[in-house]
Enzyme design. Sequence first.
Site, PDB file in Angstrom:
ATOM      1  N   ARG A   1     -20.535 -23.700 -26.416  1.00 53.53           N
ATOM      2  CA  ARG A   1     -21.694 -23.728 -27.303  1.00 53.53           C
ATOM      3  C   ARG A   1     -21.709 -24.993 -28.164  1.00 53.53           C
ATOM      4  O   ARG A   1     -22.756 -25.555 -28.461  1.00 53.53           O
ATOM      5  CB  ARG A   1     -21.683 -22.479 -28.189  1.00 53.53           C
ATOM      6  CG  ARG A   1     -21.835 -21.171 -27.426  1.00 53.53           C
ATOM      7  CD  ARG A   1     -21.808 -19.982 -28.384  1.00 53.53           C
ATOM      8  NE  ARG A   1     -21.948 -18.706 -27.685  1.00 53.53           N
ATOM      9  CZ  ARG A   1     -20.931 -17.956 -27.290  1.00 53.53           C
ATOM     10  NH1 ARG A   1     -19.693 -18.368 -27.518  1.00 53.53           N
ATOM     11  NH2 ARG A   1     -21.126 -16.817 -26.693  1.00 53.53           N
TER      12      ARG A   1
ATOM     13  N   ASP B   1     -21.531 -10.498 -30.764  1.00 54.58           N
ATOM     14  CA  ASP B   1     -20.094 -10.377 -30.476  1.00 54.58           C
ATOM     15  C   ASP B   1     -19.560  -9.047 -31.011  1.00 54.58           C
ATOM     16  O   ASP B   1     -18.779  -8.362 -30.344  1.00 54.58           O
ATOM     17  CB  ASP B   1     -19.315 -11.527 -31.116  1.00 54.58           C
ATOM     18  CG  ASP B   1     -19.873 -12.888 -30.756  1.00 54.58           C
ATOM     19  OD1 ASP B   1     -19.266 -13.578 -29.934  1.00 54.58           O
ATOM     20  OD2 ASP B   1     -20.918 -13.246 -31.316  1.00 54.58           O
TER      21      ASP B   1
ATOM     22  N   ARG C   1     -20.731  -6.311 -28.767  1.00 56.51           N
ATOM     23  CA  ARG C   1     -19.917  -6.274 -27.549  1.00 56.51           C
ATOM     24  C   ARG C   1     -18.557  -5.633 -27.827  1.00 56.51           C
ATOM     25  O   ARG C   1     -18.040  -4.842 -27.027  1.00 56.51           O
ATOM     26  CB  ARG C   1     -19.726  -7.692 -27.013  1.00 56.51           C
ATOM     27  CG  ARG C   1     -20.984  -8.308 -26.413  1.00 56.51           C
ATOM     28  CD  ARG C   1     -20.816  -9.801 -26.184  1.00 56.51           C
ATOM     29  NE  ARG C   1     -21.946 -10.365 -25.441  1.00 56.51           N
ATOM     30  CZ  ARG C   1     -22.285 -11.641 -25.453  1.00 56.51           C
ATOM     31  NH1 ARG C   1     -21.578 -12.509 -26.166  1.00 56.51           N
ATOM     32  NH2 ARG C   1     -23.324 -12.067 -24.748  1.00 56.51           N
TER      33      ARG C   1
ATOM     34  N   HIS D   1     -19.330 -18.128 -33.774  1.00 57.50           N
ATOM     35  CA  HIS D   1     -19.867 -17.475 -32.576  1.00 57.50           C
ATOM     36  C   HIS D   1     -19.468 -18.353 -31.399  1.00 57.50           C
ATOM     37  O   HIS D   1     -20.216 -19.215 -30.962  1.00 57.50           O
ATOM     38  CB  HIS D   1     -21.384 -17.359 -32.661  1.00 57.50           C
ATOM     39  CG  HIS D   1     -22.027 -16.862 -31.390  1.00 57.50           C
ATOM     40  ND1 HIS D   1     -21.693 -15.676 -30.794  1.00 57.50           N
ATOM     41  CD2 HIS D   1     -22.987 -17.419 -30.611  1.00 57.50           C
ATOM     42  CE1 HIS D   1     -22.419 -15.512 -29.704  1.00 57.50           C
ATOM     43  NE2 HIS D   1     -23.203 -16.565 -29.567  1.00 57.50           N
TER      44      HIS D   1
END
Length: 331
Positions: free
Chosen positions: A106, A166, A169, A193
């Site tokens: 990212r 996250d 999840r 993140h």
Amino acid sequence: MFEHLFVTSNQPNSTESLRPRKGVIIGAGQVGLACAYSMLIQNCFDELVLQDIAREKTEGEVMDMMHGVPFISPTSIRSGTVADVGADADVVVITAGVAQKPGESRLSLVERNVEIFKHIIGDVARYCPHAILLVVSNPVDIMTYASWKLSGFERSRVLGSGTVLDTGRFRALLAQKLNIDPHSVHAYIIGEHGDSSVPMWSMANVAGVKLCSSSSQDTPQSCDPEFAEIFRQVKNAAYEIIQRKGYTSYGIGLAATDIVKAIVHNQRRIMTVSSVADESLGLPELCISLPTLVGREGAIGQINLSLDELETEQLHHSAEVLQDIISQLKL
């Protein structure tokens, strides 16, 4: 010409004084459309505008969604720009940016996306000066910080989706292991993140019963080796999905919708959004994900956490990773 269809009344309309909830989603790619669809069916806004440089395709997407409005709560959805919504916009969601490629981190997206944001944020600040700005584009912590600096908004009014997905999840996989409803699992992912995210094992619990004991000697591995595998799956989830289907969309669309609901309904929920770190936490000036009170004012305040020694070390490492990138930004 259709006035004869309606029965008029001299009684005042009690809803006339209610201001409609207005939102804008900038970026109508896979993530933006997932956000739009999720927010539409969950009745987040009375008016929703989708903005994208691919105007004709966006118009087609809007037409498709608009034809489904008879099956949900009434919402006006149209293609346009932030200028069409005006100063009374409640939330502006930004999903625009260069897509993450398979195997790409990212943080490697940052330079390209900051240049895109320089054009976007100026219009948001000009036309929607009172809105809450929710950044979803990756790398989200960096883009949230850039949006805060470029907009000139108060820190509370700029937040990113951070590690909300996250955390979702994390809870989903723990719930799967424990064979219970994910709503009954209380666990958080904090920090970046991305690859330096931090699992808060010391506070993970079900009905107050910790998954690991409070002993500083305990680690996920010593409690249950499967816990370490669960966190590995959380950290690598986006890479795995992108490798298989090319992008992620549904999970982040639902996560962003949860954040928007907390804002427009002033739910004052604790969520791991990315926002400017409070000075008392001993972190540099950056945006990072921590359990945060989210309501009508945006990111109202971060929770003063009691992390164990390892988690504190990992959080500061995560902040260093982000700070290294932020120090190179040209804002």
